[in-house]
Design a protein around this motif. Structure first.
Motif, short mmCIF file in Angstrom:
data_model
loop_
_atom_site.label_atom_id
_atom_site.label_comp_id
_atom_site.label_asym_id
_atom_site.label_seq_id
_atom_site.Cartn_x
_atom_site.Cartn_y
_atom_site.Cartn_z
N LYS A 120 -2.87 79.12 86.17
CA LYS A 120 -2.90 79.65 87.24
C LYS A 120 -4.44 78.93 87.87
O LYS A 120 -5.30 79.10 87.23
CB LYS A 120 -3.53 81.17 87.26
N ASP A 121 -4.37 78.19 89.05
CA ASP A 121 -5.25 77.37 89.64
C ASP A 121 -5.97 77.83 90.73
O ASP A 121 -5.12 77.83 91.81
CB ASP A 121 -4.84 75.85 89.85
N ALA A 122 -7.24 78.20 90.77
CA ALA A 122 -7.76 78.79 91.74
C ALA A 122 -9.06 77.82 92.12
O ALA A 122 -10.08 78.30 92.60
CB ALA A 122 -8.29 80.07 91.60
N SER A 123 -9.03 76.63 91.80
CA SER A 123 -9.89 75.68 92.17
C SER A 123 -10.08 75.41 93.55
O SER A 123 -11.20 74.72 94.16
CB SER A 123 -9.76 74.38 91.53
N GLY A 124 -8.95 75.65 94.43
CA GLY A 124 -9.00 75.26 96.00
C GLY A 124 -8.39 73.99 95.89
O GLY A 124 -8.46 73.33 97.12
N ASP A 125 -8.27 73.13 95.22
CA ASP A 125 -7.93 71.71 95.14
C ASP A 125 -6.47 71.29 95.21
O ASP A 125 -5.87 71.50 94.04
CB ASP A 125 -8.79 70.95 94.09
N LEU A 126 -5.77 71.40 96.29
CA LEU A 126 -4.47 71.32 96.28
C LEU A 126 -3.76 70.04 95.57
O LEU A 126 -2.69 69.97 94.93
CB LEU A 126 -3.92 71.28 97.67
N SER A 127 -4.83 69.06 95.60
CA SER A 127 -4.16 67.52 94.79
C SER A 127 -3.78 67.91 93.45
O SER A 127 -3.04 67.12 92.78
CB SER A 127 -5.18 66.69 95.05
N ARG A 128 -4.54 68.94 92.98
CA ARG A 128 -4.35 69.23 91.35
C ARG A 128 -2.73 69.50 91.00
O ARG A 128 -2.23 69.27 89.97
CB ARG A 128 -5.22 70.16 90.86
N VAL A 129 -2.18 70.19 92.02
CA VAL A 129 -0.60 70.49 91.76
C VAL A 129 -0.01 69.32 91.27
O VAL A 129 0.82 68.99 90.46
CB VAL A 129 0.11 70.99 92.81
N VAL A 130 -0.07 68.13 91.96
CA VAL A 130 0.69 66.65 91.91
C VAL A 130 -0.34 66.19 90.53
O VAL A 130 0.53 65.54 89.76
CB VAL A 130 0.39 65.87 93.15
#
Length: 296
Positions: A162-172
């Protein structure tokens, strides 16, 4: 392993105690409305104010009431590794399907410390782990390289994030670095649309507490690659996503639930207090915009 709309459940209180009857009713409503899994004892569940006995009882109730209809991802995080493991042991005993384990807060461990923490949990419990990265609360950030290292070290134990870093690049970053199926879930409702487009599988959601049907329909539209419909639903929900944080969470979502259900109230535990007048106004307006209230 997990996908769709997954509410980070509030913990209802009555007269200062956990309201077990209301919690069971909330669980049934969530499942009937299309939620695909449940998370008890997360941040939204006020886990930081629950006693150890209350924490374990809330997880137990959730598993009992879900009765296998949807998976239960039990909040098990702590800033103490031994305590996190103890929560995982109880969650496994009650029949939870996985543990949501937040990065240790306050201690500010290094990336090496994070690897040691999650490695210890993975080695000593058979319960699958969903990492929870929320540096805005914990200060510590589970960096993408660390996520990839942990998953590659424990591919059968560390199953998602569960990523709530706000950094969408992390999905990739995660997808490319892990090189296999890995369950990525947004921890920010307002970013779930672009996260899904980048390869996430759903959202562990605050908004789904109060709008479970709409959130489930939104996630299904994404699965169906019907992004025109997903955007339409997202536009209805968007003000509500932000209204949930107009004051310290979960006060706004508990207020919202009290507005749509007469069997829930807005009680929170100290040091949290009921949300402000400005926050209530924002919540009411967002509920009307979403079609969940007729008038504010």
């Amino acid at each position: 392993m997990f996908s769709g709309s997954i509410p980070a459940l509030v913990t209802p209180f009555a007269d200062g105690a956990v309201d077990e009857a209301a919690f069971r009713r909330l669980i049934d409503w969530q499942i009937e409305s299309g939620s695909s899994a449940l998370v008890p004892c997360g941040t939204t569940g006020e886990a930081s104010t629950l006693s150890v006995d209350e924490h374990h009882r809330v997880v137990q109730i959730c598993v009992e009431q879900a009765a296998g209809r949807v998976p239960v991802i039990a909040g098990c995080g702590s800033n103490d590794t031994a305590t996190a493991l103890m929560h995982m042991e109880h969650a496994a005993r009650y029949g939870a399907d996985a543990a949501l384990v937040v990065a240790p807060y306050y201690n500010r461990p290094s990336q090496a410390g994070l690897i040691a923490h999650f490695s210890h949990l993975a080695k000593h419990s058979d319960l699958p782990i969903v990492l929870y990265n929320v540096p805005g609360r914990t200060v510590t950030d589970i960096e993408p390289e660390t996520v990839c290292d942990l998953v590659n070290l424990f591919p059968d134990r560390i199953v998602g994030i569960k990523d709530a870093s706000g950094d969408l690049s992390r999905v990739v970053d995660h997808r490319m670095g892990i090189g296999r199926s890995f369950c990525q879930l947004s921890g920010d409702d307002e970013l779930s649309l672009p996260a899904n487009a980048a390869g996430a599988a759903g959202c562990i959601s605050v908004t789904a507490n109060v709008a479970p049907k709409l959130c489930a329909e939104f996630q299904q539209a994404c699965v169906d690659n019907d992004f025109a419909l997903a955007r339409k639903i997202n536009d209805r929900l968007y003000p509500l996503h932000y209204a949930m944080f107009e004051d310290s969470s979960p006060a706004p979502v508990k207020y919202a639930l009290s507005r749509v259900h007469d069997w829930l109230n807005d009680s929170v535990r100290l040091p949290l207090t009921a949300c402000s007048e400005a926050a209530r106004k924002a919540v009411d307006e967002a509920l009307v915009h979403a079609g969940l209230l007729e008038t504010a």
